[in-house]
Design a protein around this motif. Structure first.
Motif, PDB file in Angstrom:
ATOM      1  N   TRP A 147     -79.330  43.878   7.850  1.00 20.61           N
ATOM      2  CA  TRP A 147     -79.882  42.532   7.823  1.00 20.61           C
ATOM      3  C   TRP A 147     -78.784  41.226   7.460  1.00 20.61           C
ATOM      4  CZ3 TRP A 147     -80.372  38.448   4.508  1.00 20.61           C
ATOM      5  CH2 TRP A 147     -81.205  37.505   4.639  1.00 20.61           C
ATOM      6  N   PHE A 148     -77.805  41.660   6.581  1.00 18.54           N
ATOM      7  CA  PHE A 148     -76.664  40.529   6.612  1.00 18.54           C
ATOM      8  C   PHE A 148     -76.052  40.571   7.890  1.00 18.54           C
ATOM      9  CE2 PHE A 148     -77.676  41.500   1.924  1.00 18.54           C
ATOM     10  CZ  PHE A 148     -77.593  40.177   1.568  1.00 18.54           C
ATOM     11  N   THR A 149     -75.740  41.584   8.617  1.00 17.69           N
ATOM     12  CA  THR A 149     -74.945  41.491  10.009  1.00 17.69           C
ATOM     13  C   THR A 149     -75.889  40.478  10.793  1.00 17.69           C
ATOM     14  OG1 THR A 149     -74.191  43.848   9.619  1.00 17.69           O
ATOM     15  CG2 THR A 149     -74.306  42.795  12.240  1.00 17.69           C
ATOM     16  N   GLY A 150     -77.202  40.646  10.649  1.00 17.75           N
ATOM     17  CA  GLY A 150     -78.085  39.655  11.536  1.00 17.75           C
ATOM     18  C   GLY A 150     -77.828  38.268  10.871  1.00 17.75           C
ATOM     19  N   LEU A 151     -77.757  38.088   9.862  1.00 15.33           N
ATOM     20  CA  LEU A 151     -77.577  36.922   9.092  1.00 15.33           C
ATOM     21  C   LEU A 151     -76.241  36.425   9.622  1.00 15.33           C
ATOM     22  CD1 LEU A 151     -78.895  34.933   6.766  1.00 15.33           C
ATOM     23  CD2 LEU A 151     -77.667  36.027   5.359  1.00 15.33           C
ATOM     24  N   SER A 152     -75.121  37.123   9.788  1.00 11.76           N
ATOM     25  CA  SER A 152     -73.896  36.540  10.112  1.00 11.76           C
ATOM     26  C   SER A 152     -74.190  36.275  11.474  1.00 11.76           C
ATOM     27  CB  SER A 152     -72.972  37.755   9.891  1.00 11.76           C
ATOM     28  OG  SER A 152     -71.634  37.077  10.331  1.00 11.76           O
TER      29      SER A 152
ATOM     30  N   VAL B 135     -89.640  33.995  19.968  1.00 11.83           N
ATOM     31  CA  VAL B 135     -88.984  35.035  20.793  1.00 11.83           C
ATOM     32  C   VAL B 135     -88.209  36.316  19.777  1.00 11.83           C
ATOM     33  CG1 VAL B 135     -86.515  35.432  21.927  1.00 11.83           C
ATOM     34  CG2 VAL B 135     -87.945  33.571  22.536  1.00 11.83           C
ATOM     35  N   PHE B 136     -87.798  35.707  18.795  1.00 12.49           N
ATOM     36  CA  PHE B 136     -87.070  36.695  17.769  1.00 12.49           C
ATOM     37  C   PHE B 136     -88.281  37.554  17.066  1.00 12.49           C
ATOM     38  CE2 PHE B 136     -83.332  34.100  18.079  1.00 12.49           C
ATOM     39  CZ  PHE B 136     -82.185  35.020  18.206  1.00 12.49           C
ATOM     40  N   GLY B 137     -89.262  36.746  16.890  1.00  9.49           N
ATOM     41  CA  GLY B 137     -90.519  37.791  16.240  1.00  9.49           C
ATOM     42  C   GLY B 137     -90.773  38.847  16.902  1.00  9.49           C
TER      43      GLY B 137
ATOM     44  N   ALA C 249     -83.097  36.021  12.880  1.00  3.21           N
ATOM     45  CA  ALA C 249     -84.138  35.131  12.854  1.00  3.21           C
ATOM     46  C   ALA C 249     -84.200  34.313  11.649  1.00  3.21           C
ATOM     47  CB  ALA C 249     -85.575  35.907  13.157  1.00  3.21           C
ATOM     48  N   CYS C 250     -84.165  34.923  10.593  1.00  8.22           N
ATOM     49  CA  CYS C 250     -84.136  34.099   9.114  1.00  8.22           C
ATOM     50  C   CYS C 250     -83.045  33.262   8.925  1.00  8.22           C
ATOM     51  CB  CYS C 250     -84.104  35.458   7.935  1.00  8.22           C
ATOM     52  SG  CYS C 250     -85.427  36.357   7.842  1.00  8.22           S
ATOM     53  N   GLY C 251     -81.863  33.784   9.534  1.00  6.37           N
ATOM     54  CA  GLY C 251     -80.635  32.999   9.186  1.00  6.37           C
ATOM     55  C   GLY C 251     -80.443  31.688  10.157  1.00  6.37           C
ATOM     56  N   THR C 252     -81.260  31.557  11.404  1.00  3.77           N
ATOM     57  CA  THR C 252     -80.996  30.501  12.455  1.00  3.77           C
ATOM     58  C   THR C 252     -81.208  29.237  11.841  1.00  3.77           C
ATOM     59  OG1 THR C 252     -81.837  31.901  14.083  1.00  3.77           O
ATOM     60  CG2 THR C 252     -81.537  29.710  14.701  1.00  3.77           C
ATOM     61  N   VAL C 253     -82.125  28.969  11.165  1.00  2.65           N
ATOM     62  CA  VAL C 253     -82.420  27.426  10.474  1.00  2.65           C
ATOM     63  C   VAL C 253     -81.359  27.288   9.315  1.00  2.65           C
ATOM     64  CG1 VAL C 253     -84.241  25.925   9.530  1.00  2.65           C
ATOM     65  CG2 VAL C 253     -84.645  27.403  11.386  1.00  2.65           C
ATOM     66  N   PRO C 254     -81.469  28.221   8.180  1.00  2.23           N
ATOM     67  CA  PRO C 254     -80.485  27.945   7.311  1.00  2.23           C
ATOM     68  C   PRO C 254     -79.041  27.670   7.578  1.00  2.23           C
ATOM     69  CG  PRO C 254     -81.903  29.630   6.760  1.00  2.23           C
ATOM     70  CD  PRO C 254     -82.379  29.364   8.006  1.00  2.23           C
ATOM     71  N   ALA C 255     -78.733  28.336   8.752  1.00  2.00           N
ATOM     72  CA  ALA C 255     -77.249  28.095   9.402  1.00  2.00           C
ATOM     73  C   ALA C 255     -76.978  27.012   9.913  1.00  2.00           C
ATOM     74  CB  ALA C 255     -76.975  29.470  10.292  1.00  2.00           C
ATOM     75  N   ALA C 256     -78.076  26.358  10.493  1.00  2.00           N
ATOM     76  CA  ALA C 256     -77.957  25.064  10.989  1.00  2.00           C
ATOM     77  C   ALA C 256     -77.793  23.914  10.010  1.00  2.00           C
ATOM     78  CB  ALA C 256     -79.156  24.935  12.098  1.00  2.00           C
ATOM     79  N   LEU C 257     -78.905  24.142   9.079  1.00  2.00           N
ATOM     80  CA  LEU C 257     -78.895  23.113   7.817  1.00  2.00           C
ATOM     81  C   LEU C 257     -77.787  23.423   7.033  1.00  2.00           C
ATOM     82  CD1 LEU C 257     -82.764  23.691   6.740  1.00  2.00           C
ATOM     83  CD2 LEU C 257     -81.579  21.758   8.136  1.00  2.00           C
TER      84      LEU C 257
END
Length: 405
Positions: free
Chosen positions: A118-123, A355-357, A68-76
């Protein structure tokens, strides 16, 4: 003689096919890390914790939060530096998470293990962009096929992840599962090598400033609100049961390998129907397929409550995956049909946040419920929430408000 336009079209799709194939291979490897964490995260947390096991599924929750935390930063990030370097960074983050998780297990640190997942989720947030990237260089005709190829990689990921657990979990015996997370790092590094050959031009920054309606007005629209509700219910309830299932299986005397294989069949059931779910939606309607998905989730709960054998667990997990596929894809189709084109980005971002929340809340709650009330209560929790979603969906259809304005 082939016209220049036709020849250019062929060359463009040839590049798109190459990219789609590479991204599907990367999906099979990078996507497997989610299956590894789902299959072993709760079990590892159980082993690392002291007498109070209620937080055993927290590492799965932190993985969801990382996504959830990585979705927007990854796109940007990829908007700025491009798809290929962005995806390679994502794979490197996943490798770092795997190494950190391995060390956390070897040193017996539950908190470090939760941080590592958490880093796995970020990936994983980067992996979720693969299906969109596959369409970047594709013609309109090839785009659906490109997405299907990447989805096929998702099916393989569901096999590779659990099989990796089975083959590597005792690598550091007698300490279990540390080897599986070291193998996760290896899968990410192989995926990063594959992604180095992807060729996608950087997108041009759009100057379109059209905003459409205020977000609060959009989300208050009945069709959109119920579509978001159905999407949240489908994904969160699936996560609630899926997160608790491996731990429940081991508590019932089944092996960790059986738990991993259960997750394997579950993930295959999640992705395999995607090849024809769109056709079913086109034929029977978005609301009907969504309702079938919710009914399958309820059926999964019924099967789980009727017995504790290996067959009961596996069948329940397969039905859970099918229910997620129909329910979540149907709800997503409802959402895309209910907003204006210029509102797409904001509506989809708000939907994903909801959803992710709730998925994070569900995955965290599953361990608490399992520890306090048992596997049966995890499944009983499905029915009132599904009944609420089905009632809202039925009201939408009976009042005719599901029709496109």
């Amino acid at each position: 003689m082939t016209s220049p336009t036709a020849e250019a079209h062929f060359v463009d799709d040839r590049l798109a096919r190459r990219n789609a194939f590479l991204l599907a291979a990367a999906q099979a490897l990078g996507g497997a890390i989610t299956s590894i964490t789902i299959a072993t995260g709760g079990l590892t947390g159980f082993y690392l914790l002291g007498p109070d096991k209620s937080l055993a599924t927290l590492p799965v929750t932190t993985m969801v939060l990382g996504t959830a935390c990585g979705t927007v930063p990854a796109a940007l990030l990829m908007r700025r530096i491009g798809r290929r370097p962005g995806f390679m960074i994502g794979s490197l983050v996943g490798a770092a998470g795997g190494i950190a998780a391995c060390l956390a297990i070897l040193y017996g640190s539950f908190l470090l293990f939760a941080l590592a997942t958490w880093f796995t989720g970020l990936s994983t947030a980067f992996v979720q962009q693969y299906r969109f990237a596959a369409t970047d260089t594709a013609s309109a005709v090839f785009r659906p096929k490109a997405i299907s190829w990447v989805l096929a990689g998702g099916i393989l990921a569901g096999v590779i992840g659990p099989q990796t657990v089975i083959w590597t979990r005792d690598l550091f015996s007698p300490i279990q599962f540390a080897g599986a997370f070291l193998a996760q790092a290896g899968l990410c590094l192989i995926a990063m090598t594959i992604l180095a050959f992807v060729s996608i031009p950087k997108p041009k920054i759009s100057d379109d400033r059209t905003k459409g309606r205020p977000l609060t007005q959009i989300l208050s629209e009945t069709r959109i609100a119920i579509a978001v509700l159905c999407g949240v219910v489908s994904y969160a309830l699936m996560s609630l049961v899926m997160t608790a299932a491996p731990l429940a299986m081991v508590q019932c005397g089944l092996s960790a390998d059986n738990a991993a294989l259960g997750i394997q069949w579950h993930v295959i059931a999640m992705f395999a129907p995607s090849f024809f779910t769109g056709n079913l939606i086109a034929r029977f309607g978005r609301e009907t397929i969504t309702a079938i998905g919710l009914a399958l989730l309820a059926t999964s709960g019924i099967v789980a409550l009727t017995g504790l054998t290996l067959g009961h667990f596996w069948l329940a997990l397969i039905l859970l995956g099918l229910g997620w596929n129909f329910g979540f894809i149907g709800a997503t189709a409802m959402l895309t049909d209910a907003h204006r084109p210029e509102e797409r980005a904001r509506v989809q971002a708000a939907n994903d946040l909801c959803v992710f929340g709730f998925v994070a809340i569900a995955s965290f709650s599953s361990g608490k419920i399992l520890n306090v009330a048992g596997w049966g209560m995890v499944n009983w929790a499905l029915f009132p929430v599904i009944a609420l979603a089905l009632a809202a969906l039925s009201w939408l259809v009976l009042t005719g408000r599901h029709r496109t304005a």
